[in-house]
Structures are given as C-alpha cells and as structure tokens.
Design a protein around this motif. Structure first.
Motif, PDB file in Angstrom:
ATOM      1  N   ALA A 157     -15.413   5.531  -6.112  1.00  0.00           N
ATOM      2  CA  ALA A 157     -14.145   5.114  -5.499  1.00  0.00           C
ATOM      3  C   ALA A 157     -13.990   5.532  -4.034  1.00  0.00           C
ATOM      4  O   ALA A 157     -13.397   4.772  -3.255  1.00  0.00           O
ATOM      5  N   PRO A 158     -14.487   6.727  -3.614  1.00  0.00           N
ATOM      6  CA  PRO A 158     -14.296   7.093  -2.204  1.00  0.00           C
ATOM      7  C   PRO A 158     -14.877   6.092  -1.214  1.00  0.00           C
ATOM      8  O   PRO A 158     -14.408   5.995  -0.074  1.00  0.00           O
ATOM      9  N   ILE A 159     -15.878   5.335  -1.633  1.00  0.00           N
ATOM     10  CA  ILE A 159     -16.466   4.320  -0.755  1.00  0.00           C
ATOM     11  C   ILE A 159     -15.877   2.940  -1.043  1.00  0.00           C
ATOM     12  O   ILE A 159     -15.463   2.213  -0.131  1.00  0.00           O
ATOM     13  N   VAL A 160     -15.824   2.576  -2.301  1.00  0.00           N
ATOM     14  CA  VAL A 160     -15.464   1.203  -2.674  1.00  0.00           C
ATOM     15  C   VAL A 160     -13.983   0.917  -2.445  1.00  0.00           C
ATOM     16  O   VAL A 160     -13.624  -0.141  -1.902  1.00  0.00           O
ATOM     17  N   THR A 161     -13.108   1.835  -2.849  1.00  0.00           N
ATOM     18  CA  THR A 161     -11.666   1.570  -2.742  1.00  0.00           C
ATOM     19  C   THR A 161     -11.212   1.355  -1.291  1.00  0.00           C
ATOM     20  O   THR A 161     -10.533   0.366  -1.003  1.00  0.00           O
ATOM     21  N   PRO A 162     -11.563   2.232  -0.340  1.00  0.00           N
ATOM     22  CA  PRO A 162     -11.150   1.975   1.048  1.00  0.00           C
ATOM     23  C   PRO A 162     -11.752   0.691   1.619  1.00  0.00           C
ATOM     24  O   PRO A 162     -11.077  -0.038   2.352  1.00  0.00           O
ATOM     25  N   ALA A 163     -13.027   0.432   1.284  1.00  0.00           N
ATOM     26  CA  ALA A 163     -13.688  -0.766   1.826  1.00  0.00           C
ATOM     27  C   ALA A 163     -13.009  -2.042   1.337  1.00  0.00           C
ATOM     28  O   ALA A 163     -12.741  -2.963   2.119  1.00  0.00           O
ATOM     29  N   LEU A 164     -12.722  -2.105   0.045  1.00  0.00           N
ATOM     30  CA  LEU A 164     -12.065  -3.286  -0.501  1.00  0.00           C
ATOM     31  C   LEU A 164     -10.631  -3.428   0.011  1.00  0.00           C
ATOM     32  O   LEU A 164     -10.168  -4.536   0.292  1.00  0.00           O
ATOM     33  N   THR A 165      -9.934  -2.304   0.144  1.00  0.00           N
ATOM     34  CA  THR A 165      -8.562  -2.346   0.664  1.00  0.00           C
ATOM     35  C   THR A 165      -8.552  -2.873   2.097  1.00  0.00           C
ATOM     36  O   THR A 165      -7.706  -3.695   2.466  1.00  0.00           O
ATOM     37  N   MET A 180      -8.587   7.167   4.456  1.00  0.00           N
ATOM     38  CA  MET A 180      -8.476   6.921   3.016  1.00  0.00           C
ATOM     39  C   MET A 180      -9.670   7.503   2.263  1.00  0.00           C
ATOM     40  O   MET A 180      -9.529   8.059   1.166  1.00  0.00           O
ATOM     41  N   VAL A 181     -10.849   7.377   2.849  1.00  0.00           N
ATOM     42  CA  VAL A 181     -12.055   7.965   2.251  1.00  0.00           C
ATOM     43  C   VAL A 181     -11.873   9.470   2.065  1.00  0.00           C
ATOM     44  O   VAL A 181     -12.141  10.023   0.987  1.00  0.00           O
ATOM     45  N   ALA A 291      -0.891   4.964  -1.324  1.00  0.00           N
ATOM     46  CA  ALA A 291       0.163   4.106  -0.768  1.00  0.00           C
ATOM     47  C   ALA A 291       1.245   4.942  -0.098  1.00  0.00           C
ATOM     48  O   ALA A 291       1.712   4.614   1.006  1.00  0.00           O
ATOM     49  N   THR A 292       1.646   6.029  -0.745  1.00  0.00           N
ATOM     50  CA  THR A 292       2.679   6.897  -0.177  1.00  0.00           C
ATOM     51  C   THR A 292       2.213   7.532   1.125  1.00  0.00           C
ATOM     52  O   THR A 292       2.965   7.597   2.107  1.00  0.00           O
TER      53      THR A 292
END
Length: 328
Positions: A157-165, A180-181, A291-292
């Motif tokens: 998630a540390p790589i994929v979530t920020p990239a996709l967002t 975010m990372v 988000a917060t």
C-alpha cells in the motif's frame, strides 16, 4: 484477523468444537461491530465538540489497528502466497483495479464535489479491509487466500495507494503523493512489521491477547469513525445522501466484480467468495486518516460511511453465501 491455518481447506463445521467456537465469536463480532460503528457515528454527529479535539490522534489509532493486524500474521500466511501465486496475484490486481476504477467512475457519474470525489477514490485505493477474512470465513470461503491477499495488499500500500490516488484523483485536488507515502509507512507498514516481530519473539504473550484483538480493533475503528464524523458534522446533512449512494454503489461493485474476477480466473468457489470480500472491503480507517490529513474532514466522510456500510453488507452477503452450496 482469523488465522489462515484454521481453515485453508475446511469450512466451518459444528463437528469441530474449536472451529465452531471460532465461528460463533466471528458471528458475534460482525454483529456487534456495525452497531459500535453506528453508535460512534451518531455520537460524533450529536456531540462533535467532544471528538473534534481528538483529530490529531487518528494516525496513532490507525497504527494500533495495524499493529493488531501484524500480531495475527504467521509464517504460513506468507507461505500460502508462494504456494498459490496466481490466485494471490489475481486478488491483488482485482483489488487495486476494480475499487480505484469504480471509485473514480462513480465520482464522475454522480458529479461529486472535489473533496468527496477524492475521498471516495481514496477509499478505493486503500488496501483490503481488516474484517474481510472474517467475512470470508463466515461465507465458507478460502480463508488462507483471503489472509494472503489482505496481507500483501497492505504491505504494498505505501507505493500503490499514493500512486493510484495521484493518477485518478489528481484532476480533482492537488495530491502530495510523497507525503502520502510517508504517512502510510508510518501508520501502516511500520506498525504491521512491529506486530509481526512481536508475534515472532513474544509468541507466548501474544497468544494470550489474540482473542481480544478483534474487539480492540472494533473499538479503535469506531473511535476513528466518531472523530471523522465530528469533523464534518456540519456538512453531513447536506452531503450524507449522495455520499451514502456513492458508497453503496462502490461497495456493491467491489463485492460483485471481486467474485466475478475469481470466476474469470478459473478459481474454485471458495476462492471466489474470498475475493469478493478482499475486493469489496477496504481499509477505510487508513483512507479516513489520509483524507483528514491531506484533504480535510469532508473528504474523510466517504471513509466513515464506508466503514459502517461494508461491515453491514459484508455480513449480509456472507450469510447469504453460507447458505448456498459450494460449486465445483
């Protein structure tokens, strides 16, 4: 999280007293958890001044949840990844393609305001939810596969979530993917690793507290929901209806398309049931935290609603699947 080793190839059966007891505990958990979340949300809405000052504690609360997740992981959980790379890879790809894509599509079709659009997309880009393997267990699904997909989706998630967002939500608001990372590493990856190490080196002590972990996680997630709702209480009346519709569609797409992905990948019915929950249930606590921190309280509202709804819908779908015979 349930132990994957409890049932890699078995389904819950009253003939096994230990498994029957675990099934009973799981059913109680999925009944009580949504109630706790609802109560927390109502309190956050009615007395926001009580919970608003706790906003700074949300990352630490999420860290507690992820530490608890790390405590439940064992070497066999990761060994199952090596034994079934195709099934795990399919689950990961389905999760990180279906939910982010569905979040973006729903945000566009419903013409959500930028903050809500980013919040919904961020929920879709989060890793699997911490209760997904409980739902897979209740649905007579493949618990070992469920745990493997949830674990891997969290670790990457540390790589994929920020990239996709950044890719999907960058047109709505400015996305600081680098920050975010770092936030995900601090609030997700490091606590999970700490939990894993504690499980390895303090196994006897951890064994004593394992039964309490689902309840601890439920209470902490409820606290996060109360804080998030309190932060956007003044805007919930105006935005609540459209947000609930968006979340209902998002979660429904995830559950349905997750099962379909397993079918298209020629997995057996137990694996398909597991993928339905691994795709459709998100780590909404992480999404709310990000988000917060990065977009404001209103952007965290979809996460709060998702946290409530996906546990209710997951329990309903699990109960429905459990009554249907497994297909060959």
């Amino acid at each position: 999280m349930l132990e994957a080793t409890n049932s890699a190839s078995e389904t819950p059966s009253p003939a096994n007293p230990a498994l029957a007891a675990e099934a009973k505990i799981a059913r109680i958990a999925v009944t009580v958890f949504p109630i706790l979340v609802v109560v927390a949300g109502v309190l956050g809405f009615l007395v926001p001044d009580v919970f608003k000052p706790l906003g700074v504690s949300v990352p630490y609360l999420l860290g507690i949840i992820m530490f608890c997740m790390g405590l439940t992981l064992t070497p066999p959980d990761f060994a199952s990844v090596a034994r079934r790379p195709w099934a795990v890879a399919l689950g990961i790809v389905a999760h990180y393609v279906i939910m982010p894509g569905a979040g973006w599509l729903i945000a566009v079709l419903l013409q959500l305001p930028p903050e809500l659009a980013v919040g919904l997309i961020l929920v879709g880009c989060a890793p699997s939810g911490t209760a997904s393997n409980v739902m897979a267990f209740l649905a007579k699904g493949d618990v070992a596969l469920s745990v493997a997909v949830a674990s891997v989706s969290t670790l990457i998630a540390p790589i994929v979530t920020p990239a996709l967002t950044l890719l999907l939500a960058g047109s709505f608001l400015h996305i600081d993917a680098g920050a975010m990372v770092l936030d995900i590493v601090k609030t997700v990856l490091l606590p999970v690793i700490a939990g894993l190490l504690a499980r390895l080196f303090l196994s006897k002590l951890v064994a004593k507290v394992l039964p309490a972990l689902p309840w601890a996680s439920a209470v902490v997630i409820s606290m996060i929901v109360a804080i998030v709702v309190a932060g956007s209480a003044s805007k919930i009346v105006a935005a609540g209806g459209i947000v609930f519709l968006a979340v209902l569609l998002h979660n429904g797409f995830g559950l349905g398309l997750g099962y379909l992905a397993g079918k298209l990948g020629r997995l057996d019915d137990k694996a398909r049931r597991a993928l339905a929950f691994e795709v459709g249930m998100q780590n909404s606590g992480l999404a709310a935290t990000l988000a917060t921190a990065h977009f404001g309280a209103l952007a965290a509202l979809p996460s709060a609603v998702f946290s409530l709804w996906h546990n209710i819908s997951g329990a309903i779908v699990a109960a429905w699947l459990a009554r249907r015979p497994l297909k060959g």
